[in-house]
Design a protein around this motif. Structure first.
Motif, PDB file in Angstrom:
ATOM      1  N   THR A 145       0.577  -1.568   0.197  1.00 13.50           N
ATOM      2  CA  THR A 145      -0.090   0.017  -0.113  1.00 13.50           C
ATOM      3  C   THR A 145       1.091   1.283  -0.393  1.00 13.50           C
ATOM      4  O   THR A 145       0.693   2.711  -0.232  1.00 13.50           O
ATOM      5  CB  THR A 145      -0.911   0.113   1.237  1.00 13.50           C
ATOM      6  OG1 THR A 145      -0.127  -0.180   2.236  1.00 13.50           O
ATOM      7  CG2 THR A 145      -1.920  -1.064   0.916  1.00 13.50           C
ATOM      8  N   GLY A 146       2.200   1.503   0.879  1.00 14.15           N
ATOM      9  CA  GLY A 146       3.037   1.788   0.669  1.00 14.15           C
ATOM     10  C   GLY A 146       2.660   3.394   1.639  1.00 14.15           C
ATOM     11  O   GLY A 146       2.573   4.460   2.320  1.00 14.15           O
ATOM     12  N   ARG A 147       1.750   2.296   2.877  1.00 15.47           N
ATOM     13  CA  ARG A 147       1.553   3.387   3.948  1.00 15.47           C
ATOM     14  C   ARG A 147       1.935   2.807   5.078  1.00 15.47           C
ATOM     15  O   ARG A 147       2.074   1.571   5.001  1.00 15.47           O
ATOM     16  CB  ARG A 147       0.124   3.216   4.215  1.00 15.47           C
ATOM     17  CG  ARG A 147      -1.129   3.832   3.065  1.00 15.47           C
ATOM     18  CD  ARG A 147      -2.912   3.486   3.228  1.00 15.47           C
ATOM     19  NE  ARG A 147      -2.665   3.566   2.183  1.00 15.47           N
ATOM     20  CZ  ARG A 147      -4.502   3.505   2.119  1.00 15.47           C
ATOM     21  NH1 ARG A 147      -4.646   2.638   3.251  1.00 15.47           N
ATOM     22  NH2 ARG A 147      -5.066   4.499   0.932  1.00 15.47           N
ATOM     23  N   SER A 148       2.070   3.117   6.426  1.00 12.72           N
ATOM     24  CA  SER A 148       2.645   2.778   7.074  1.00 12.72           C
ATOM     25  C   SER A 148       2.312   2.219   8.373  1.00 12.72           C
ATOM     26  O   SER A 148       3.020   1.630  10.084  1.00 12.72           O
ATOM     27  CB  SER A 148       3.855   3.689   7.118  1.00 12.72           C
ATOM     28  OG  SER A 148       3.659   4.649   7.923  1.00 12.72           O
ATOM     29  N   ARG A 149       1.110   2.671   8.580  1.00 12.26           N
ATOM     30  CA  ARG A 149       0.172   2.509   9.961  1.00 12.26           C
ATOM     31  C   ARG A 149      -0.828   1.492  10.174  1.00 12.26           C
ATOM     32  O   ARG A 149      -0.919   0.782   9.065  1.00 12.26           O
ATOM     33  CB  ARG A 149      -0.858   4.114  10.137  1.00 12.26           C
ATOM     34  CG  ARG A 149       0.164   5.089  10.730  1.00 12.26           C
ATOM     35  CD  ARG A 149      -0.505   6.386  10.877  1.00 12.26           C
ATOM     36  NE  ARG A 149      -1.008   6.393  12.341  1.00 12.26           N
ATOM     37  CZ  ARG A 149      -2.407   7.294  12.257  1.00 12.26           C
ATOM     38  NH1 ARG A 149      -2.958   8.119  11.706  1.00 12.26           N
ATOM     39  NH2 ARG A 149      -2.422   7.026  14.096  1.00 12.26           N
ATOM     40  N   MET A 190       9.433   1.903  24.233  1.00 10.09           N
ATOM     41  CA  MET A 190       8.836   1.611  23.395  1.00 10.09           C
ATOM     42  C   MET A 190       8.659   3.363  22.180  1.00 10.09           C
ATOM     43  O   MET A 190       8.377   3.860  23.213  1.00 10.09           O
ATOM     44  CB  MET A 190       7.439   1.373  23.535  1.00 10.09           C
ATOM     45  CG  MET A 190       6.850   0.326  22.126  1.00 10.09           C
ATOM     46  SD  MET A 190       5.270  -0.322  22.469  1.00 10.09           S
ATOM     47  CE  MET A 190       5.463  -1.410  21.559  1.00 10.09           C
ATOM     48  N   PRO A 191       9.429   3.399  20.999  1.00 10.09           N
ATOM     49  CA  PRO A 191       9.883   4.392  20.527  1.00 10.09           C
ATOM     50  C   PRO A 191       8.170   5.360  20.505  1.00 10.09           C
ATOM     51  O   PRO A 191       7.260   4.444  20.088  1.00 10.09           O
ATOM     52  CB  PRO A 191       9.850   4.222  18.939  1.00 10.09           C
ATOM     53  CG  PRO A 191      11.074   2.542  19.534  1.00 10.09           C
ATOM     54  CD  PRO A 191      10.336   2.151  20.487  1.00 10.09           C
ATOM     55  N   ALA A 192       8.088   6.280  20.842  1.00  6.60           N
ATOM     56  CA  ALA A 192       6.204   7.336  20.385  1.00  6.60           C
ATOM     57  C   ALA A 192       6.135   6.945  18.673  1.00  6.60           C
ATOM     58  O   ALA A 192       5.137   6.922  18.819  1.00  6.60           O
ATOM     59  CB  ALA A 192       7.154   8.814  20.491  1.00  6.60           C
ATOM     60  N   SER A 193       7.266   6.808  18.108  1.00  5.81           N
ATOM     61  CA  SER A 193       6.513   6.553  17.061  1.00  5.81           C
ATOM     62  C   SER A 193       5.945   5.757  16.727  1.00  5.81           C
ATOM     63  O   SER A 193       5.362   5.361  15.158  1.00  5.81           O
ATOM     64  CB  SER A 193       8.079   6.911  15.835  1.00  5.81           C
ATOM     65  OG  SER A 193       8.793   5.624  16.488  1.00  5.81           O
TER      66      SER A 193
END
Ligand SMILES: Cc1ncc(COP(=O)(O)O)c(C=O)c1O
Length: 456
Positions: A145-149, A190-193
């Motif tokens: 999809t090219g999306r990350s979430r 845990m990273p905020a990102s």
């Protein structure tokens, strides 16, 4: 030796706590493991029980006590321990080599069996664990999809990939308002990102799922859904919830990942098919390895083409030193071949019989307990009505005490009952085992009326 506190020396539980040989091993283990164990999920109350051997539905510990095993390595061993067809297949292969940099016929056989059974499982790749399967399914959705979430269910367990650990251990103090479940961290630092990249949905909240997915639609690669998440309650998905996920995902180009690492044991065609979900990707594991380490990511051909390296570097490279090793492939094939539609139907009958027996016992004792689950899986809840989602399944301190006592009481009757997770049956169990479990449960209810009164 680690002393056993007097409070734990219950007279009702003849085989609880574990005996001197387990205690001695657990003490030695503290010299090499941070808490005496090498995985968080090992029960220790107050010491871990060490196993010497197992066959079929039964374990024998290092103190010679025999137990009916309702854990079966976290639901993996659908035929029980030391299943003869698996032993035969593995013994043969051991003499011909255990892992190669080249492919073997065994991987084609297991892949063909799985793809033939599961709708929409058109292409597959093997890995070594369920964690890896989930991780590669998410990466595949991102690459496609090219999306990350991602979106995931509050309280659901999907292994140790950071993004799916978000909101896995939410508690009332941090889980947020019902309409906006919080992306809570699973470990300090845990990273905020990572937290920012996860949209948390509540199981069986159809309206909430539609709203949250639509709001974040343009960024979300996939919804990760275990059709019956065990740690979130082992609760069946309502048809409106399935429809909400399906329709919203379709509308916005979000992929659906069905994590069936645990629930593939529910049905011959898989758990998604059972509940009317149409995933684009699957994560599999546990039973498909016949008792050896395994995971698999699979799904629709066009999505799985992100792994295709035939024309150069694929969109998503995936390897793994032990991926598709012939031992796991052959063991898995032997186990899955024996798990035909007749075996599934028998497990379904056994599971229904057991859940009915437990529910009847609860009704007769008027106990504040309930039962969820399906097929060969069940979970007992310290709640008078079956929970519909994670928040309803969450235990108070008094409820946790009841469940801990129940597990101790079962151990006293020679049965391993997992705490706060799915218990399961195996094809090597029958009416005698159902009687034993129902009998142990009735004894627990009769012997713990006072304790149960505390949560009434
Ligand atoms: C639904 C689900 N997904 C993923 C995993 C992770 O699998 P593994 O422990 O093989 O990494 C599990 C393990 O219990 C699971 O139940």
């Amino acid at each position: 030796m680690i002393p056993v506190p007097a409070s734990l020396q219950t007279s009702q539980a003849a085989d609880f706590p574990p005996g001197p040989n387990s205690q001695a091993l657990f003490e030695r283990a503290h010299a090499v493991f941070p808490d005496g164990t090498t995985r968080i999920t090992v029960e220790r109350d107050p010491v871990a029980r060490y196993i010497a051997r197992a066959k079929g539905a039964y374990l024998t510990d290092v103190d010679g006590k025999r137990f009916l095993d309702l854990n079966l390595n976290f639901t993996t061993l659908i035929h029980g321990h030391a299943f003869e067809p698996v032993i035969a297949a593995v013994e043969r292969q051991m003499r011909s080599g255990t892992c190669f940099a080249n492919p073997t016929e065994a991987e084609v056989e297991l892949a063909s069996l799985l793809c033939a059974r599961v709708p929409r499982l058109e292409r597959i790749r093997f890995v070594n664990t369920g964690t890896e399967a989930v991780m590669f399914a998410i990466k595949a959705a991102r690459a496609f999809t090219g999306r990350s979430r991602i979106a995931k269910i509050e309280g659901a367990y999907h292994g140790a990939y950071d993004w799916v650990e978000v909101a896995q251990a939410s508690v009332p103090e941090n889980w947020g308002l019902p309409g906006s479940p919080a992306a809570t961290p699973y470990y300090r630092g845990m990273p905020a990102s990572v937290l920012d990249d996860v949209v948390v949905l509540r199981f069986n909240d159809a309206a909430g799922a539609r709203q949250l997915l639509s709001r974040h639609a343009s960024d979300i690669a996939a919804v990760v859904i275990d059709p019956m998440p065990s740690r979130a309650g082992l609760i069946a998905p309502g048809p409106e919830f399935v429809a909400a996920l399906q329709e919203t995902a379709r509308e916005h180009g979000i992929l659906i990942i069905s994590d069936e690492v645990l629930n593939f044991r529910q049905a011959y065609h898989g758990a998604a098919a059972r509940y009317g979900l149409q995933p684009d990707l699957f994560a599999l594991g546990k039973i498909i390895g016949g008792g050896f380490p395994i995971g698999a990511v699979g799904g629709l051909s066009d999505v799985m083409s992100v792994f295709d390296g035939s024309r150069g570097r694929p969109l998503l490279p995936q390897g793994g030193t032990f991926s598709a090793n012939p031992i796991s492939m052959l063991a898995g094939h032997a186990a899955m071949k024996a798990l035909d539609e007749i075996a599934y139907a028998r497990l379904e009958r056994l599971g229904n019989a057991l859940r009915n027996r437990l529910e009847d016992a609860i009704a007769r004792a008027n106990a504040p307990l309930s039962v969820t689950g399906a097929a060969s899986l069940f979970r007992i809840h310290p709640k008078p009505t079956p929970p519909r989602e994670f928040r309803e399944a969450h235990w108070s301190t008094a409820e946790a005490k009841v469940m801990k006592e129940m597990t101790r009481s079962f151990a006293g009757h020679g049965i391993v009952l997992p705490v706060g997770a799915a218990a399961c049956l195996a094809t090597t169990m029958g009416d005698a085992e159902i009687d034993a479990v129902a009998g142990a449960f009735e004894a627990f209810l009769a012997e713990n009326a006072d304790l149960l009164e505390e949560i009434s």
